[in-house]
Scaffold this active site. Structure first.
Site, PDB file in Angstrom:
ATOM      1  N   ASN A  81      13.663  95.583  66.510  1.00  0.00           N
ATOM      2  CA  ASN A  81      13.715  94.915  65.125  1.00  0.00           C
ATOM      3  C   ASN A  81      13.165  93.050  65.458  1.00  0.00           C
ATOM      4  O   ASN A  81      12.880  92.599  64.440  1.00  0.00           O
ATOM      5  CB  ASN A  81      14.951  94.634  64.231  1.00  0.00           C
ATOM      6  CG  ASN A  81      16.092  93.957  65.027  1.00  0.00           C
ATOM      7  OD1 ASN A  81      16.163  94.049  66.343  1.00  0.00           O
ATOM      8  ND2 ASN A  81      17.094  93.499  64.550  1.00  0.00           N
ATOM      9  N   CYS A  86      20.600  92.117  62.989  1.00  0.00           N
ATOM     10  CA  CYS A  86      22.201  92.284  63.192  1.00  0.00           C
ATOM     11  C   CYS A  86      23.037  91.167  62.575  1.00  0.00           C
ATOM     12  O   CYS A  86      24.112  90.952  62.215  1.00  0.00           O
ATOM     13  CB  CYS A  86      22.483  92.499  64.605  1.00  0.00           C
ATOM     14  SG  CYS A  86      21.867  91.039  65.585  1.00  0.00           S
ATOM     15  N   GLY A 104      21.512  96.254  70.538  1.00  0.00           N
ATOM     16  CA  GLY A 104      21.326  97.450  69.885  1.00  0.00           C
ATOM     17  C   GLY A 104      22.562  98.025  69.115  1.00  0.00           C
ATOM     18  O   GLY A 104      23.457  97.249  68.822  1.00  0.00           O
ATOM     19  N   SER A 105      22.969  99.382  68.858  1.00  0.00           N
ATOM     20  CA  SER A 105      23.957  99.888  68.292  1.00  0.00           C
ATOM     21  C   SER A 105      25.295  99.641  69.164  1.00  0.00           C
ATOM     22  O   SER A 105      25.141  99.742  70.300  1.00  0.00           O
ATOM     23  CB  SER A 105      23.858 101.266  67.836  1.00  0.00           C
ATOM     24  OG  SER A 105      23.903 102.086  69.001  1.00  0.00           O
ATOM     25  N   GLU A 139      24.826  92.815  72.891  1.00  0.00           N
ATOM     26  CA  GLU A 139      24.809  92.346  71.305  1.00  0.00           C
ATOM     27  C   GLU A 139      24.501  93.403  70.682  1.00  0.00           C
ATOM     28  O   GLU A 139      23.734  94.060  70.298  1.00  0.00           O
ATOM     29  CB  GLU A 139      23.411  91.453  71.182  1.00  0.00           C
ATOM     30  CG  GLU A 139      23.553  90.040  72.007  1.00  0.00           C
ATOM     31  CD  GLU A 139      24.881  89.314  71.704  1.00  0.00           C
ATOM     32  OE1 GLU A 139      25.518  89.346  70.449  1.00  0.00           O
ATOM     33  OE2 GLU A 139      25.207  88.465  72.422  1.00  0.00           O
ATOM     34  N   GLU A 196      23.935  84.919  74.829  1.00  0.00           N
ATOM     35  CA  GLU A 196      22.756  84.636  75.078  1.00  0.00           C
ATOM     36  C   GLU A 196      22.084  83.195  74.648  1.00  0.00           C
ATOM     37  O   GLU A 196      22.799  82.729  73.924  1.00  0.00           O
ATOM     38  CB  GLU A 196      21.826  85.789  74.277  1.00  0.00           C
ATOM     39  CG  GLU A 196      22.331  87.162  74.709  1.00  0.00           C
ATOM     40  CD  GLU A 196      21.292  88.267  74.144  1.00  0.00           C
ATOM     41  OE1 GLU A 196      21.318  88.744  73.098  1.00  0.00           O
ATOM     42  OE2 GLU A 196      20.429  88.495  74.765  1.00  0.00           O
ATOM     43  N   GLY A 198      26.060 100.619  73.041  1.00  0.00           N
ATOM     44  CA  GLY A 198      26.416  99.438  73.757  1.00  0.00           C
ATOM     45  C   GLY A 198      27.747  99.869  74.605  1.00  0.00           C
ATOM     46  O   GLY A 198      28.113  99.407  75.754  1.00  0.00           O
TER      47      GLY A 198
HETATM   48  C1  UN1 Z   1      18.041  85.997  63.731  1.00  0.00           C
HETATM   49  O1  UN1 Z   1      18.874  86.133  63.101  1.00  0.00           O
HETATM   50  O2  UN1 Z   1      17.215  84.949  63.996  1.00  0.00           O
HETATM   51  O3  UN1 Z   1      19.107  92.060  66.527  1.00  0.00           O
HETATM   52  C2  UN1 Z   1      17.966  86.724  64.982  1.00  0.00           C
HETATM   53  C3  UN1 Z   1      19.318  91.124  65.919  1.00  0.00           C
HETATM   54  C4  UN1 Z   1      20.028  89.910  66.334  1.00  0.00           C
HETATM   55  C5  UN1 Z   1      18.914  88.935  66.291  1.00  0.00           C
HETATM   56  C6  UN1 Z   1      18.914  87.948  65.001  1.00  0.00           C
HETATM   57  N1  UN1 Z   1      20.295  90.193  68.131  1.00  0.00           N
HETATM   58  O4  UN1 Z   1      19.008  91.204  64.836  1.00  0.00           O
END
Ligand code: UN1
Length: 482
Positions: free
Chosen positions: A151, A283, A227-228, A249, A463, A232
């Site tokens: 994504n 996410c 990822g999911s 994450e 991160e 994870g």
């Molecule tokens: C954002 O909201 O700018 O995979 C980044 C994702 C998150 C990153 C979001 N780790 O959607």
């Protein structure tokens, strides 16, 4: 159509498995963007061995020199923004505006971590004893595996690769198979800055044949994954057996709280942006709007009107505001949660239809959906959907809104819309989330401040920003008697 290779030990190589997989445009599945290597464990083995071989020299290269590779890459990515954004929109399906924004974000991340090369400092700490000098130095962790999602096909590889490399680690990157080509282009650009062979390796392919052997490899000392949460957790278990570091994450079930004193136009804008932009596939997306009952009717009317006006279609058309879902599976998931919501007593007030006629015929398009009367304990209110489906929930008052917001297992991002500073700060204190946004969308983060969640959303060091080096370095403590 081009066939793209793996990067192993400084060479672009076909997979030993001699197989490829297609990178498909989700807005028009007849358009195959490229063919990528469908790699296997033997390719992973070669990539990890190459990274291990490159480690001693790279870890001894002065950090500011390592940083300059990132700066060169930043300049090249910036020069090629239009081309990379078009590729990103074509393989991932986010709008061209969002894609350009993401490429620009990648440039800023590279610039930021380039500078980190001259700031990788330790601490000097006073000793209890006389004539003892104590200090700490940072050193790289070793070979690191980076497993990235589809994504954010350039920003996420970038915010893992840049700190990993500047801290002196060597890397094996496995990008997601739904959108691997933008990541491959980034690797190409980084390699062209003159990185020594084996410092950066790229292996494309499935989670089962590439991801699993990579995270299980005994020479991999750290794994950063986005990822999911199911994947994870599996990675954490595998890594724990050999005490490798992990940074995970994972999902979110992010709320936007709308209090009765909020600027409603802004609240609607924040909700619409974070629920439906990027087709809800972030996410950090808002999937629950928790609204004080005094303004619920007005909020909903304005939100539905704005959502109806959204232009859905080809992500590469600058007028488009929402593109397709990434693939058929993700689209089905959204529709399944919509049905589940109905079964659990929620009401669909707008959208949710698959779009299949005319220009939509060959893509994974769905109209953004809004449901009301969603029970806090129901699946739709508890589980991550990862699609353009918003649950609107009523709150009796602020305390009730906070309680509902916190009653989920995830804790990534949380937004509150209010003009009341006391309420806003009370929410900063009480929200069970790693990111709190006040009068802003829950999604849309910056690179120079830590990013990560609480509860089931994240594990391991944060991160981005200065925090990133905590994951990509180990601390050595030095005592000197003089
Ligand atoms: C954002 O909201 O700018 O995979 C980044 C994702 C998150 C990153 C979001 N780790 O959607």
């Amino acid at each position: 159509m081009d066939t793209h290779l793996n990067l192993i030990d400084g060479e672009w190589r076909p997979s030993g498995a001699a197989a490829t997989f297609p990178d498909v445009n989700p807005a028009d599945t007849r358009d195959v963007v490229g063919l990528l290597q469908d790699s296997g464990p033997a390719d992973v083995e070669a990539a990890v061995q190459a990274a291990a071989k490159a480690l001693p020299a790279w870890s001894q290269t002065p950090a500011p020199v390592r940083g300059r590779h990132l700066l060169k890459a930043a300049q090249e990515v910036e020069k090629r923004t239009a081309e990379l954004a078009d590729l990103l929109a074509r393989e991932e399906g986010k709008t061209i505006g969002e894609a350009k924004g993401e490429v620009t974000r990648a440039v800023r991340i590279l610039e930021y971590f380039a500078g980190e090369g001259s700031r990788l400092s330790g601490d000097v700490i006073p000793s209890e004893r006389e004539r003892i000098f104590m200090f700490t130095v940072r050193q790289p962790v070793g070979v690191v595996a980076l497993v990235t999602p589809w994504n954010f096909p350039i920003a996420i590889p970038c915010w893992k690769l840049a700190p990993a490399l500047v801290c002196g680690n060597t890397v094996v990157l496995k990008p997601a198979s739904q959108a691997p080509l933008t990541a491959l282009k980034l690797v190409e650009i980084l390699q062209a800055t003159g990185l020594p062979k084996g410092v950066l390796n790229l292996v494309t392919g499935s989670g089962a044949k590439v991801g699993a052997p990579l995270v299980a490899h005994p020479k991999v000392r750290a794994i950063s994954f986005t990822g999911s949460d199911v994947t994870g957790r599996g990675i954490a278990e595998t890594a724990a057996k050999r005490l490798a570091k992990v940074q995970l994450e994972m999902g979110g079930k992010n709320p936007t709280l709308v209090l009765k004193d909020a600027d409603l136009d802004n609240a609607v804008e924040c909700t619409l942006n974070s629920a439906f932009y990027s087709t809800g596939q972030r996410c950090t997306a808002t999937s629950r709007a928790i609204v004080e009952k005094a303004v619920l009717g007005e909020f909903l009317d304005r939100l539905v009107a704005k959502t109806k006006a959204m232009k859905i279609g080809d992500p590469r058309d600058p007028q488009t505001q929402m593109g397709p879902a990434i693939d058929a599976g993700q689209l089905e998931t959204t529709l399944r949660y919509l049905e589940q919501g109905k079964q659990d007593g929620a009401k669909l007030v707008y959208g949710g239809e698959r779009l299949q006629d005319g220009a939509y015929a060959h893509g994974h398009f769905v109209r953004p959906a809004i449901m009301t009367g969603v029970e806090p304990a129901s699946k739709l209110a508890q589980e991550e959907v990862f699609g353009p489906l918003l649950a609107v929930m009523q709150a009796d008052d602020f305390d009730h809104a906070v309680k509902v917001a916190n009653e989920v297992r995830f804790g990534l991002s949380a937004s509150i819309c209010t003009k009341d500073l006391t309420r806003a700060l009370e929410y900063v204190n009480k929200a069970e989330a790693g990111l709190i946004m006040v009068n802003l969308p829950s999604a849309g983060i910056e690179y120079q401040i830590p990013f990560g969640g609480l509860k089931d959303s994240s594990a391991g060091p944060r991160e981005q920003g200065p925090a990133a080096v905590q994951f990509y370095t180990e601390t050595k403590t030095v005592y000197v008697k003089y």
